[in-house]
Scaffold this motif. Structure first.
Motif, PDB file in Angstrom:
ATOM      1  N   SER A  18       0.827  -1.209   0.000  1.00  0.00           N
ATOM      2  CA  SER A  18       0.000   0.000   0.000  1.00  0.00           C
ATOM      3  C   SER A  18       0.859   1.257   0.000  1.00  0.00           C
ATOM      4  O   SER A  18       0.469   2.273  -0.571  1.00  0.00           O
ATOM      5  CB  SER A  18      -0.962  -0.001   1.194  1.00  0.00           C
ATOM      6  OG  SER A  18      -0.279   0.196   2.414  1.00  0.00           O
ATOM      7  N   MET A  27      -6.454   2.521   3.115  1.00  0.00           N
ATOM      8  CA  MET A  27      -6.548   1.157   3.625  1.00  0.00           C
ATOM      9  C   MET A  27      -6.301   1.116   5.128  1.00  0.00           C
ATOM     10  O   MET A  27      -5.430   1.787   5.637  1.00  0.00           O
ATOM     11  CB  MET A  27      -5.529   0.261   2.911  1.00  0.00           C
ATOM     12  CG  MET A  27      -5.776   0.136   1.427  1.00  0.00           C
ATOM     13  SD  MET A  27      -4.502  -0.762   0.542  1.00  0.00           S
ATOM     14  CE  MET A  27      -4.402  -2.279   1.425  1.00  0.00           C
ATOM     15  N   MET A  31      -7.715  -4.419   5.795  1.00  0.00           N
ATOM     16  CA  MET A  31      -7.537  -4.465   4.341  1.00  0.00           C
ATOM     17  C   MET A  31      -6.092  -4.777   3.986  1.00  0.00           C
ATOM     18  O   MET A  31      -5.831  -5.501   3.027  1.00  0.00           O
ATOM     19  CB  MET A  31      -7.976  -3.147   3.708  1.00  0.00           C
ATOM     20  CG  MET A  31      -8.014  -3.196   2.196  1.00  0.00           C
ATOM     21  SD  MET A  31      -9.119  -4.447   1.530  1.00  0.00           S
ATOM     22  CE  MET A  31     -10.682  -3.686   1.801  1.00  0.00           C
TER      23      MET A  31
END
Length: 85
Positions: A18, A27, A31
């Motif tokens: 991410s 996120m 997640m």
């Protein structure tokens, strides 16, 4: 590797992916774990397709493979989201 190992590798791989794909603000922890675990499967599949070994345990190599798979997943998701808008 047990379920705790998958969660830890998944959380780290999802978080790193991410950061790489600039999705960190969108996120949460859950997640990141989910993306990382799916990334483990994608990275393992990709490694098997090119003749290597996938996720083999709780080590740096497995983390790198999982992170690569998670980056692939997030790039696909980002592309789909951009095409929708």
């Amino acid at each position: 590797m047990g379920i705790i190992g998958w969660i830890i590798i998944g959380a780290l791989a999802g978080w790193i992916a991410s950061l790489i794909t600039d999705n960190d603000n969108k996120m949460g922890v859950g997640m990141n774990i989910l993306v990382g675990i799916v990334g483990c499967f994608i990275g393992g599949l990709a490694m098997n397709l090119i003749g290597g070994y996938g996720i083999i345990g709780f080590n740096l190599r497995s983390l790198l493979i999982a992170t690569g798979g998670a980056v692939i997943l997030l790039l696909i998701v980002n592309t789909i989201r951009k095409n929708r808008n």
